[in-house]
Structures are given as C-alpha cells and as structure tokens.
Design an enzyme around this catalytic site. Structure first.
Site, PDB file in Angstrom:
ATOM      1  N   ASP A   1      93.495 -92.335 -19.178  1.00 38.97           N
ATOM      2  CA  ASP A   1      94.096 -93.267 -20.142  1.00 38.97           C
ATOM      3  C   ASP A   1      93.642 -94.691 -19.808  1.00 38.97           C
ATOM      4  OD1 ASP A   1      95.715 -94.203 -18.097  1.00 38.97           O
ATOM      5  OD2 ASP A   1      97.607 -93.558 -19.009  1.00 38.97           O
TER       6      ASP A   1
ATOM      7  N   CYS B   1      95.512 -90.996 -14.832  1.00 38.80           N
ATOM      8  CA  CYS B   1      96.349 -91.947 -15.574  1.00 38.80           C
ATOM      9  C   CYS B   1      96.982 -92.877 -14.550  1.00 38.80           C
ATOM     10  CB  CYS B   1      97.372 -91.229 -16.462  1.00 38.80           C
ATOM     11  SG  CYS B   1      98.628 -90.273 -15.597  1.00 38.80           S
TER      12      CYS B   1
ATOM     13  N   THR C   1      99.875 -92.737 -12.813  1.00 39.63           N
ATOM     14  CA  THR C   1     100.375 -91.992 -11.645  1.00 39.63           C
ATOM     15  C   THR C   1      99.648 -90.678 -11.423  1.00 39.63           C
ATOM     16  OG1 THR C   1     101.972 -90.843 -13.036  1.00 39.63           O
ATOM     17  CG2 THR C   1     102.731 -92.889 -11.969  1.00 39.63           C
ATOM     18  N   GLY C   2      98.960 -90.199 -12.424  1.00 34.19           N
ATOM     19  CA  GLY C   2      98.365 -88.856 -12.387  1.00 34.19           C
ATOM     20  C   GLY C   2      99.321 -87.789 -12.884  1.00 34.19           C
TER      21      GLY C   2
ATOM     22  N   HIS D   1      93.632 -72.575  -1.716  1.00 38.68           N
ATOM     23  CA  HIS D   1      94.758 -71.649  -1.849  1.00 38.68           C
ATOM     24  C   HIS D   1      95.220 -71.449  -3.292  1.00 38.68           C
ATOM     25  CE1 HIS D   1      96.207 -72.057   2.620  1.00 38.68           C
ATOM     26  NE2 HIS D   1      94.942 -71.729   2.512  1.00 38.68           N
ATOM     27  N   ASN D   2      95.141 -72.492  -4.099  1.00 40.93           N
ATOM     28  CA  ASN D   2      95.721 -72.428  -5.446  1.00 40.93           C
ATOM     29  C   ASN D   2      94.665 -72.332  -6.543  1.00 40.93           C
ATOM     30  OD1 ASN D   2      97.410 -75.036  -3.928  1.00 40.93           O
ATOM     31  ND2 ASN D   2      98.408 -73.057  -4.206  1.00 40.93           N
TER      32      ASN D   2
ATOM     33  N   HIS E   1      95.609 -65.199  -1.533  1.00 41.60           N
ATOM     34  CA  HIS E   1      95.798 -66.345  -2.437  1.00 41.60           C
ATOM     35  C   HIS E   1      95.516 -65.958  -3.886  1.00 41.60           C
ATOM     36  CE1 HIS E   1      96.450 -68.774   1.032  1.00 41.60           C
ATOM     37  NE2 HIS E   1      95.271 -68.440   1.538  1.00 41.60           N
TER      38      HIS E   1
HETATM   39  C1  RB5 Z   1     101.045 -95.644 -18.877  1.00 45.29           C
HETATM   40  O1  RB5 Z   1     101.835 -96.774 -18.863  1.00 45.29           O
HETATM   41  C2  RB5 Z   1     101.578 -94.641 -17.859  1.00 45.29           C
HETATM   42  O2  RB5 Z   1     102.808 -94.140 -18.266  1.00 45.29           O
HETATM   43  C3  RB5 Z   1     100.581 -93.501 -17.653  1.00 45.29           C
HETATM   44  O3  RB5 Z   1      99.369 -94.017 -17.244  1.00 45.29           O
HETATM   45  C4  RB5 Z   1     100.963 -92.461 -16.621  1.00 45.29           C
HETATM   46  O4  RB5 Z   1     101.304 -93.048 -15.406  1.00 45.29           O
HETATM   47  C5  RB5 Z   1     101.917 -91.434 -17.047  1.00 45.29           C
HETATM   48  O5  RB5 Z   1     102.260 -90.494 -16.309  1.00 45.29           O
END
Ligand code: RB5
Length: 148
Positions: A8, A65, A67-68, A98-99, A133
C-alpha cells in the site's frame, strides 16, 4: 523463481528497495503495485499478491503495508495462501521450513529497509522440510476446505 510483490501507500519506498535487492539476487519480480504514494486500500494489494501465488503466476509473494497485518490478512483469505507477518529473520526462516509459508508480509512502519532485506533473504533461502510438517500444513489447509 518469480516473486509477486504488492504494497500500500505506506510501503512504497520499502517495496522499491526490496524489489531492487531481489532483482540483484536474480529473482524475477511481478510488481502488483501500488506505485503511488496516495492513500489506498491494502486489501486490494494483498488479494493481488495472494491470487498471483495461488494461480501459479508467481512462485511466492511478498506483501507490505504499514504493519504487515492488514495486507497479510487479505492475502491469506485467498485459497491456498499461507501468509505470515515477520519482523525478524528467525520467524521468516521457520515459516518456510515448518509452515511452508508462501506469502511473506512485513510492516514498513515497523521495521527498517535493511531488516526487510534480511527477513526476505532468510525467507527465500529456507526450504520447507516436509515430513511431520507436511501433515500439519495439510491440517491447516483442511480447515480452509471445510464448509461453513
Ligand atoms: C494504513 O494507514 C495502514 O492501516 C495500513 O498500511 C496497514 O498498517 C494495515 O494493516
């Protein structure tokens, strides 16, 4: 090997750095965007990465993104996808061994670019071990195939 990559707006710089790093390592990259810093919806790109891997268009996927978390949740909703968020190389490596993870996610607001490259390398250099696994991965995928 072809790697699908999607992100994103929060992760443009990190995507470009990881992409360049992987190209230098000889990987073919399928860049699914976004290529804009304008605010966008991460599920769109998580789904694109998941579908590219599930369809065989790419061998593995990377989703980034803030946080991922959000983009990994979206990718993981695609049937056949085992997406995981990793903020350090150990978990990334074990998620392959493993996954049998097939989509790696991380957060551009959580880790730095050098750590993202290290995580990516650890993930790509690891191999699924199979054996016990495989049975456990099959159990995970059986949940996905349950009705209701
Ligand atoms: C965008 O503001 C933020 O919510 C997105 O990049 C992400 O962290 C969502 O999980």
């Amino acid at each position: 090997m072809k790697i699908a990559i999607g992100n994103d707006h929060t992760a443009l710089e990190m995507k470009r750095a990881v992409k360049e790093h992987l190209e230098q390592r000889g990987y073919e990259i399928l860049d699914l965007g976004t290529d804009s810093s304008e605010s966008c919806d991460y599920p769109v790109y998580g789904e694109k990465v998941g579908k590219a891997v599930a369809s065989g268009q790419a061998d593995l996927g990377i989703a980034i993104c803030g946080t991922g978390v959000g983009i990994s949740l979206a990718a993981g909703k695609v049937k056949g996808i085992r997406a995981c968020v990793c903020s350090e190389p150990y978990t990334a490596r074990l998620s392959r061994m493993h996954n049998d993870s097939n989509v790696l996610a991380f957060g551009a607001r959580v880790i730095g670019i050098e750590m993202a490259k290290m995580i990516t390398d650890a993930w790509l250099d690891a191999t699924f071990e199979g054996g016990r696994h495989q049975r456990r991965v099959d159990m995970i995928m059986a949940i996905e195939n349950q009705a209701g």
